[in-house]
Design an enzyme around this catalytic site. Sequence first.
Site, PDB file in Angstrom:
ATOM      1  N   ASP A 184       0.840  -1.204   0.000  1.00 49.95           N
ATOM      2  CA  ASP A 184       0.000   0.000   0.000  1.00 49.95           C
ATOM      3  C   ASP A 184       0.874   1.253   0.000  1.00 49.95           C
ATOM      4  O   ASP A 184       0.695   2.165   0.795  1.00 49.95           O
ATOM      5  CB  ASP A 184      -0.933   0.000   1.210  1.00 49.95           C
ATOM      6  CG  ASP A 184      -2.080   0.998   1.044  1.00 49.95           C
ATOM      7  OD1 ASP A 184      -2.221   1.570  -0.060  1.00 49.95           O
ATOM      8  OD2 ASP A 184      -2.811   1.225   2.017  1.00 49.95           O
ATOM      9  N   ASP A 197       2.314   2.458   8.041  1.00 50.36           N
ATOM     10  CA  ASP A 197       1.126   1.667   7.703  1.00 50.36           C
ATOM     11  C   ASP A 197       1.495   0.373   6.993  1.00 50.36           C
ATOM     12  O   ASP A 197       1.363   0.237   5.784  1.00 50.36           O
ATOM     13  CB  ASP A 197       0.158   2.483   6.850  1.00 50.36           C
ATOM     14  CG  ASP A 197      -1.233   1.853   6.843  1.00 50.36           C
ATOM     15  OD1 ASP A 197      -1.380   0.753   7.396  1.00 50.36           O
ATOM     16  OD2 ASP A 197      -2.148   2.466   6.295  1.00 50.36           O
TER      17      ASP A 197
END
Length: 585
Positions: A432, A450
């Site tokens: 991501d 993240d």
Amino acid sequence: MASEGRCALLLFVSIFTRACWVSSLEVKLSRISPYEIEGKETEFYCKLEGDQEIGDGATFIIWLLDNAKQSEVQGVRRSHLRLKLNRNHTGSTLKCLEHPSQINDTLKLDVRVPPYSVTLDVNSTQACASDTGCSAVVKIGRYYRFTCNASGSNPASNITWLITTKGQRGMEQRKVPADWSQSRQDESMDWDTSSQINLQIPNSITRITCRVFPDDTFKEISMKLVVNNHHDEFRRGKLLFIIVPSSVVVLMTVVMAFSCILRSIARHKRTQEARKESEYGTIEDFEFPRGKITLIEVIGSGHFGQVFKATADGILKEGVESEVAVKVLKKSATDVAANDFKKEIAIHKNLKNHPNVVSMLGCCTELEPLFIILEYLPGGNLQSFLRNKKEAWPQAAMEGAELVSSSQLLAFASQIATGMECLSSIGFIHRDLAARNILLDEDLVCKLSDFGLARDVSGIEQYEMTSMGMIPVRWMAIESLVDNVYTTKSDVWSFGVLLWEIITLGAHPYRGMHPHDVIDSIKRGFRLPTPSHCSDQLYEVMEEAWRETPSERPAFSSLRETIDAMIPDATIYLDMPHFVADKYT
């Protein structure tokens, strides 16, 4: 009477001849430089050209400054004069006069005033004063702001930046363009000039030099850069775990070959077991008392978790409360999300000291909800930073301000590639990679964040519903979209999209296209267009990242090296003065 007549005739001829000689005489006044420098001795030259005889001592060269005699020399054709001048002599007349003919030449004086003070500092913390050398401790890969100030010059100073690097041919020095410069007059009508460059520190750099107008005759300050290279330490540590054949065994017995094969199998098995333990193993070493954490406010929210700004008592130093960020897993999270949470902890355990990855300080996993305690980064995320700059761009362009420089944007890309180089080197993939998942510290250094916990599904710009569920379609590689395959090379594709985000100051990829249309277009070979202010060479970096065959895409180490090579001449590759904000809205 005849005798008297002859004498008168000879006198007339003598006077006439002398007059001819005088009329052929010429005076030439010159100086070495086109101007004078206050406080420094300047030498002027005067030369008599012509056929007149001057050996009899009747000829004088007289020097006058504003008609005040400075020097007088008898019986010579050439003379020089040394003067130490000040700013008040600007506009004065220097005259070289031949006596008795009164033939002369003049010069108008132009006295330049060098700055009385030149300083050079880095991030406003480490500084050099005038005419003194100094050093600054820096880290490879980090982004630094160098500022040079020149005070009290007239006319305004012109500041030139030079960097010294160690290359294949030894030490090399080259100019780099300033990211920002300005001059203003003070109360005494002298000029103060400031200039800045923003520079990501490459491995090869050794010195930063600020050179002040008009050339090195004036002021120059050099700052030696002392490297505190955590990134290289990481690389050296990493190499301990990489098996590199040091020689080729030409002759060996069957027994030795068999023994080597057995040892290789055993070593591979131990590596796999160590890898498994790294991913799912001991979290206890990072456990932190939950009662010492105070959650303050939500600063991020996702499908299975939230991120809080918080304080942790004693996490960095006993008895001291430190600001931290805490990821909290919601009780409604699935088993898969809880497992991803633990994988994220395992990733951070391996990367916690890397300068381009958010550091994990601790975790709370003994009770629910699960916590990950991370360093708090006040700069926010890169996507918001870029979009804020873009929103302010039209007004700033009218005022002639530069909100973000080409070199700073390329430095962002280099820092992200450096972090991903580290991540991929130990076998992890991000899945991501996007500007929204890059955080900035107080010095605007990019850090990866993240790693699989809270996928933000609150905005259609980030995650979109397809037959595969909620996924970040616009950042995904073709093999991930078509075959659900994720590798380091699919992260490289995402990096290419992220680089496009950086260059367009946070523009939304494939804006206006439905996610299914994005997938179909990518399968047909369509790629994001070249931004008008982006050079072909820089766009080629993106094109290489978007190659259909994963194995043909560059490694993150190669991407970092390519971008690092562009940073010193960033304006050639990225023409931000011609960026049009509305074009990418």
